[in-house]
Design an enzyme around this catalytic site. Structure first.
Site, short mmCIF file in Angstrom:
data_model
loop_
_atom_site.label_atom_id
_atom_site.label_comp_id
_atom_site.label_asym_id
_atom_site.label_seq_id
_atom_site.Cartn_x
_atom_site.Cartn_y
_atom_site.Cartn_z
NE ARG A 164 -4.23 -1.49 0.21
CZ ARG A 164 -4.36 -2.77 -0.07
NH1 ARG A 164 -3.34 -3.44 -0.58
NH2 ARG A 164 -5.52 -3.39 0.09
CB SER A 238 -8.75 -1.18 4.13
OG SER A 238 -9.07 -2.43 3.60
CD GLU A 334 -5.60 1.30 2.12
OE1 GLU A 334 -5.82 1.82 1.01
OE2 GLU A 334 -6.13 0.25 2.51
N1 EPU Z 1 -11.10 -10.16 10.06
C1 EPU Z 1 -11.81 -10.20 11.24
N2 EPU Z 1 -12.82 -9.31 11.43
C2 EPU Z 1 -13.14 -8.38 10.50
C3 EPU Z 1 -12.41 -8.33 9.31
C4 EPU Z 1 -11.38 -9.22 9.10
O1 EPU Z 1 -11.56 -11.02 12.10
O2 EPU Z 1 -14.08 -7.61 10.76
C5 EPU Z 1 -10.00 -11.11 9.86
C6 EPU Z 1 -10.45 -12.49 9.41
O3 EPU Z 1 -9.63 -13.42 10.02
C7 EPU Z 1 -10.18 -12.51 7.93
C8 EPU Z 1 -8.93 -11.65 7.86
O4 EPU Z 1 -9.14 -10.67 8.87
O5 EPU Z 1 -9.94 -13.78 7.46
C9 EPU Z 1 -8.70 -10.99 6.54
O6 EPU Z 1 -9.84 -10.24 6.18
P1 EPU Z 1 -10.09 -9.84 4.64
O7 EPU Z 1 -9.94 -11.02 3.77
O8 EPU Z 1 -11.38 -9.09 4.55
O9 EPU Z 1 -8.86 -8.92 4.29
P2 EPU Z 1 -8.18 -7.71 5.04
O10 EPU Z 1 -6.80 -8.09 5.41
O11 EPU Z 1 -9.06 -7.17 6.11
C10 EPU Z 1 -7.06 -6.73 2.89
C11 EPU Z 1 -7.05 -5.44 2.15
C12 EPU Z 1 -8.33 -5.25 1.34
C13 EPU Z 1 -8.43 -6.40 0.37
C14 EPU Z 1 -8.45 -7.72 1.15
C15 EPU Z 1 -8.43 -8.93 0.27
C16 EPU Z 1 -5.65 -3.96 3.45
C17 EPU Z 1 -5.59 -2.77 4.34
N3 EPU Z 1 -6.87 -4.33 3.07
O12 EPU Z 1 -8.11 -6.64 3.85
O13 EPU Z 1 -8.20 -4.04 0.60
O14 EPU Z 1 -9.62 -6.31 -0.42
O15 EPU Z 1 -7.25 -7.81 1.98
O16 EPU Z 1 -7.17 -9.11 -0.30
O17 EPU Z 1 -4.60 -4.50 3.09
C18 EPU Z 1 -8.67 -1.71 0.61
O18 EPU Z 1 -7.46 -1.53 0.54
O19 EPU Z 1 -9.48 -0.76 0.64
C19 EPU Z 1 -9.18 -3.07 0.68
C20 EPU Z 1 -10.48 -3.35 0.83
#
Ligand code: EPU
Length: 338
Positions: A164, A238, A334
């Site tokens: 990012r 995010s 972010e």
């Molecule tokens: N999780 C929770 N509670 C929540 C949300 C997430 O426990 O409310 C945990 C779960 O274990 C889940 C893990 O977090 O399995 C990962 O969640 P998710 O797959 O939604 O991905 P993320 O790490 O929260 C990142 C990116 C997203 C991107 C997704 C998928 C960042 C800051 N965000 O989110 O990007 O779509 O991975 O690759 O790196 C964005 O940048 O705006 C964005 C949406």
């Protein structure tokens, strides 16, 4: 080229915050940007480049000139047996570019389906999702320097991409407007379904064939199930980055919170999903009037309608404080707070 005065920005940011800009000009070509820059210099106006407004939180009115990037166009620059180099106007909607590539059978960006915003903003923050980051298919970009209107080409190494992050968020911040982005797409796509939910979703959707279109459909499906549509509920995806901590720090936490999820990154570093940390602090589904934390993804702050940017900034600090006191981790936003 028309410079508009006292413009409401509500339609220009996906949070839907109703602030105004002193001036706003839509830039549809490099030469118009150069004219606008001369005009702004004469009046010593501060400048802000805006794409789709999907990664920004306006906490106050903007006192200067907003350069709204509307440079369009897609063209094939060159191709060989394996790759095609496409040059895309920075104002093109990113998801439309993904669909355009898929229609042509060109792979590499299908995992980045449905990310809101423009193509120019994509390298700026090295957009990433479902195991892919734009730096993996990036060739180079063209940008114009805001203080002298000169065009410059940036090769991948000069962009300093990481999670990012790019040089345009670091040492080159606010110095350039990205005008064109060149991507190197695969004519013989390989598929990236390493991110767990993709294969499961393909199966749930009954899509047996592995293709860039099916992967895109699966990603769209996952995103729609977790992330609010900004047209219905104001948000900027995010709000925070996922923090990267040392292995030692992570294993200390794990001894206390056995189910803490993680992604591995470079050696000796672990990325922890900020959404999990925020959820553990009981913020998921929180609502106070017009502002809140999304009930399906705690990493997303939302505007239920009529929110003030400053209230969202305050909420984000409260979330940072509670995550810090429970886990000893300071989350970094972010989104760009203006
Ligand atoms: N999780 C929770 N509670 C929540 C949300 C997430 O426990 O409310 C945990 C779960 O274990 C889940 C893990 O977090 O399995 C990962 O969640 P998710 O797959 O939604 O991905 P993320 O790490 O929260 C990142 C990116 C997203 C991107 C997704 C998928 C960042 C800051 N965000 O989110 O990007 O779509 O991975 O690759 O790196 C964005 O940048 O705006 C964005 C949406």
């Amino acid at each position: 080229m028309v410079i508009n005065e006292n413009v409401s920005l509500r339609e220009f940011n996906t949070f839907g915050i109703d602030v105004s800009a002193r001036y706003l000009v839509a830039i549809d070509h490099e030469r118009n940007l150069q004219k606008a820059l001369v005009n702004a210099k004469d009046r010593a106006l501060p400048l802000l480049v805006l794409g789709g407004g999907s990664n920004i939180l306006f906490a106050q009115d903007y006192p200067g000139l907003i350069l709204k990037n509307e440079i369009l166009g897609t063209e094939v620059l060159k191709e060989d047996q394996d790759y095609v180099w496409v040059r895309v106007g920075a104002g093109e909607n990113w998801h439309q570019v993904v669909l355009w590539a898929i229609d042509h059978g060109w792979g590499g960006i299908e995992n980045l389906s449905l990310i809101p915003g423009t193509t120019g903003a994509a390298p700026m923050q090295n957009i990433g999702a479902y195991g892919v980051e734009i730096c993996g298919i990036f060739s180079h970009l063209e940008a114009i320097r805001l203080d002298n209107g000169k065009v410059r080409k940036f090769e991948i190494t000069e962009c300093a991409f990481s999670y990012r992050f790019s040089a345009f968020k670091g040492p080159l911040k606010d110095q350039y407007m990205i005008t064109r982005v060149v991507l190197r797409l695969h004519k013989r796509p390989t598929f990236n379904i390493s991110y767990g939910a993709i294969s499961q979703t393909l199966e749930d959707m009954g899509k047996q064939e592995l293709s860039i279109r099916n992967i895109s459909d699966a990603v769209i499906n996952i995103r729609q199930s977790k992330l609010p549509d900004p047209r219905e509920l104001g948000n900027a995806g995010s709000f925070f980055k996922n923090p990267i901590v040392s292995k030692e720090f992570y294993y200390n936490l794990k001894s206390e919170y056995a189910n803490i999820p993680s992604y591995s990154t470079q050696e000796n570093a672990i990325k922890i999903p900020a959404g999990w940390l925020i959820e553990q602090c009981n913020w998921k589904g929180f609502r106070d009037g017009a502002i809140g934390v999304h009930d399906k993804q705690a990493l997303v702050l939302v505007n239920y309608g009529g929110a003030q940017g400053a209230d969202l900034v305050k909420l984000s600090s409260e979330i940072q404080d509670s995550v810090n006191s429970k886990f000893g981790i300071r989350l970094a936003p972010e989104v760009n707070i203006i």
